[in-house]
Design an enzyme around this catalytic site. Sequence first.
Site, PDB file in Angstrom:
ATOM      1  N   ALA A  74       7.698  -4.200  -1.206  1.00 12.53           N
ATOM      2  CA  ALA A  74       8.665  -4.254  -0.095  1.00 12.53           C
ATOM      3  C   ALA A  74       8.524  -2.577   0.491  1.00 12.53           C
ATOM      4  O   ALA A  74       8.017  -1.953  -0.233  1.00 12.53           O
ATOM      5  CB  ALA A  74      10.022  -4.472  -0.656  1.00 12.53           C
TER       6      ALA A  74
ATOM      7  N   GLU B 238       5.110 -10.691  -5.621  1.00 12.53           N
ATOM      8  CA  GLU B 238       6.203 -11.868  -5.461  1.00 12.53           C
ATOM      9  C   GLU B 238       5.507 -12.740  -4.071  1.00 12.53           C
ATOM     10  O   GLU B 238       5.538 -14.013  -4.259  1.00 12.53           O
ATOM     11  CB  GLU B 238       7.617 -11.297  -4.935  1.00 12.53           C
ATOM     12  CG  GLU B 238       8.093 -10.607  -6.290  1.00 12.53           C
ATOM     13  CD  GLU B 238       9.250  -9.596  -5.816  1.00 12.53           C
ATOM     14  OE1 GLU B 238       9.044  -8.931  -5.017  1.00 12.53           O
ATOM     15  OE2 GLU B 238      10.401  -9.983  -6.312  1.00 12.53           O
TER      16      GLU B 238
ATOM     17  N   GLY C  69       6.917  -6.588  -4.195  1.00 12.62           N
ATOM     18  CA  GLY C  69       7.130  -7.959  -3.044  1.00 12.62           C
ATOM     19  C   GLY C  69       5.534  -8.291  -2.987  1.00 12.62           C
ATOM     20  O   GLY C  69       5.417  -9.570  -2.538  1.00 12.62           O
TER      21      GLY C  69
ATOM     22  N   GLU D   5       9.630  -2.189  -9.798  1.00 13.29           N
ATOM     23  CA  GLU D   5      11.003  -2.060  -9.132  1.00 13.29           C
ATOM     24  C   GLU D   5      11.985  -1.124 -10.284  1.00 13.29           C
ATOM     25  O   GLU D   5      12.740  -0.259  -9.668  1.00 13.29           O
ATOM     26  CB  GLU D   5      11.640  -3.296  -8.677  1.00 13.29           C
ATOM     27  CG  GLU D   5      11.257  -4.027  -7.686  1.00 13.29           C
ATOM     28  CD  GLU D   5       9.954  -4.994  -7.957  1.00 13.29           C
ATOM     29  OE1 GLU D   5       9.312  -4.793  -9.034  1.00 13.29           O
ATOM     30  OE2 GLU D   5       9.443  -5.632  -7.083  1.00 13.29           O
TER      31      GLU D   5
HETATM   32  N1  CAA Z   1       6.486   1.183   0.796  1.00 14.06           N
HETATM   33  C1  CAA Z   1       6.435   1.819   1.812  1.00 14.06           C
HETATM   34  N2  CAA Z   1       5.393   2.807   1.907  1.00 14.06           N
HETATM   35  C2  CAA Z   1       4.202   2.352   1.182  1.00 14.06           C
HETATM   36  C3  CAA Z   1       4.482   1.632  -0.068  1.00 14.06           C
HETATM   37  C4  CAA Z   1       5.711   0.774  -0.035  1.00 14.06           C
HETATM   38  N3  CAA Z   1       6.128  -0.111  -0.999  1.00 14.06           N
HETATM   39  N4  CAA Z   1       3.456   1.676  -0.880  1.00 14.06           N
HETATM   40  C5  CAA Z   1       2.417   2.451  -0.310  1.00 14.06           C
HETATM   41  N5  CAA Z   1       3.030   3.165   0.896  1.00 14.06           N
HETATM   42  C6  CAA Z   1       2.515   4.396   1.786  1.00 14.06           C
HETATM   43  C7  CAA Z   1       2.655   5.638   0.981  1.00 14.06           C
HETATM   44  O1  CAA Z   1       3.872   6.087   1.049  1.00 14.06           O
HETATM   45  C8  CAA Z   1       1.450   6.461   1.737  1.00 14.06           C
HETATM   46  O2  CAA Z   1       1.950   6.618   3.124  1.00 14.06           O
HETATM   47  P1  CAA Z   1       1.555   8.126   3.599  1.00 14.06           P
HETATM   48  O3  CAA Z   1       0.116   7.936   3.806  1.00 14.06           O
HETATM   49  O4  CAA Z   1       2.528   8.146   4.915  1.00 14.06           O
HETATM   50  O5  CAA Z   1       2.052   9.366   2.495  1.00 14.06           O
HETATM   51  C9  CAA Z   1       0.558   5.360   2.113  1.00 14.06           C
HETATM   52  O6  CAA Z   1       1.178   3.973   1.957  1.00 14.06           O
HETATM   53  C10 CAA Z   1      -0.639   5.178   1.102  1.00 14.06           C
HETATM   54  O7  CAA Z   1      -0.008   5.172  -0.457  1.00 14.06           O
HETATM   55  P2  CAA Z   1      -0.421   6.388  -1.383  1.00 14.06           P
HETATM   56  O8  CAA Z   1      -0.696   7.596  -0.903  1.00 14.06           O
HETATM   57  O9  CAA Z   1       0.651   6.355  -2.333  1.00 14.06           O
HETATM   58  O10 CAA Z   1      -1.612   5.586  -2.047  1.00 14.06           O
HETATM   59  P3  CAA Z   1      -2.239   5.870  -3.500  1.00 14.06           P
HETATM   60  O11 CAA Z   1      -3.603   5.281  -3.627  1.00 14.06           O
HETATM   61  O12 CAA Z   1      -2.242   6.992  -4.013  1.00 14.06           O
HETATM   62  O13 CAA Z   1      -1.459   4.695  -4.474  1.00 14.06           O
HETATM   63  C11 CAA Z   1      -0.130   2.927  -4.701  1.00 14.06           C
HETATM   64  C12 CAA Z   1      -1.229   3.556  -4.235  1.00 14.06           C
HETATM   65  C13 CAA Z   1      -0.115   2.924  -6.333  1.00 14.06           C
HETATM   66  C14 CAA Z   1      -0.055   1.434  -4.631  1.00 14.06           C
HETATM   67  C15 CAA Z   1       1.104   3.666  -4.417  1.00 14.06           C
HETATM   68  O14 CAA Z   1       1.068   3.587  -2.913  1.00 14.06           O
HETATM   69  C16 CAA Z   1       2.381   2.965  -4.864  1.00 14.06           C
HETATM   70  O15 CAA Z   1       2.721   2.949  -6.078  1.00 14.06           O
HETATM   71  N6  CAA Z   1       3.147   2.341  -4.023  1.00 14.06           N
HETATM   72  C17 CAA Z   1       4.576   1.682  -4.189  1.00 14.06           C
HETATM   73  C18 CAA Z   1       4.144   0.437  -4.962  1.00 14.06           C
HETATM   74  C19 CAA Z   1       5.802  -0.059  -5.344  1.00 14.06           C
HETATM   75  O16 CAA Z   1       6.729   0.529  -5.975  1.00 14.06           O
HETATM   76  N7  CAA Z   1       5.936  -1.408  -4.982  1.00 14.06           N
HETATM   77  C20 CAA Z   1       7.251  -1.849  -4.950  1.00 14.06           C
HETATM   78  C21 CAA Z   1       8.267  -1.849  -4.017  1.00 14.06           C
HETATM   79  S1  CAA Z   1       9.850  -2.374  -4.272  1.00 14.06           S
HETATM   80  C22 CAA Z   1       9.584  -4.026  -4.038  1.00 14.06           C
HETATM   81  O17 CAA Z   1       8.977  -4.625  -3.575  1.00 14.06           O
HETATM   82  C23 CAA Z   1      11.174  -4.784  -4.034  1.00 14.06           C
HETATM   83  C24 CAA Z   1      11.302  -5.902  -3.979  1.00 14.06           C
HETATM   84  O18 CAA Z   1      10.720  -6.749  -4.886  1.00 14.06           O
HETATM   85  C25 CAA Z   1      11.802  -6.609  -2.644  1.00 14.06           C
END
Ligand code: CAA
Length: 259
Positions: free
Chosen positions: A64, A112, A109, A132
Amino acid sequence: MDKVLLEKDGNIAVITINNPKALNALSTEVLQDLEAAVNDVKNDDDIYAVIVTGAGNKSFVAGADIAEMKDKTVEEAAEYGRFGNKVFREIETMNKPVIAAVNGFALGGGNELAMACDIRLAADTAVFGQPEVGLGITPGFGGTQRLARLVPTGIAKEILYTARNIKAPKALEIGLVNALYPAEELLDAAKKMAKGIAKNAPKAVAASKAAINKGLDGTMDEGINVEVEEFSNCFATEDQKYGMDCFLNKVKDKQFKNK
Ligand code: CAA
């Protein structure tokens, strides 16, 4: 609909989540476009099987949209959760099979979404997880329910409570995915499977999906009743008469009509 791409090739459709700047994160806009694509393929009688994948070669869906979620109130979070769950349930209950081609990160997500599909194929470089609790929330688009139904409960709890990601071979070992492919071969493998499914009677495939899904929600006796209903309803279709005629007349090259 630019956050989700929809391509049709014969009897199969490919839905691509296209939000590369955020690693295909599921903002409300992305979810709205996904719902539109799902409704399109659902109502297209010429589409017999669907693939869901992510744009680019790094991420299927990174979850998400954390930036969008951060300042939500309890009510707004509930609305977001309900909408994401509605779209994923539409995929899960769609009248045609859906294959997730997991081409990279499938986190939160993203995992999911993959789990709402019928079958998961993945790149051998894919990464799965439910991060999460590390963000101070629970999964919100069905993760607590579908992961615990797909893999052993203790494994699901370990993945959720530790928030540690797992690599593709581990996802294969626990049954979260059906098969792994080199990244560059994944989409072709998904298309090959989708085309193989699409050679069969579409209404019978849809009825099998409905019977499995409805059966899993109830007792064995209820499930058997569902199967009797789905099985017998097939006998009202042209494709049942045609499929059996082909067998009895030794016709190998069948062309079902979805009728
Ligand atoms: N939401 C918003 N933006 C996201 C994102 C997310 N879930 N995942 C990545 N991005 C964005 C980053 O903020 C970054 O943006 P900027 O370039 O503007 O800084 C861009 O995508 C690239 O990401 P990274 O620089 O972090 O890339 P990386 O290769 O270093 O890492 C990753 C990759 C491990 C996937 C890391 O991006 C990450 O951990 N992302 C979040 C994963 C996460 O926590 N997902 C769960 C979300 S909560 C959820 O999903 C709830 C639900 O069930 C409804």
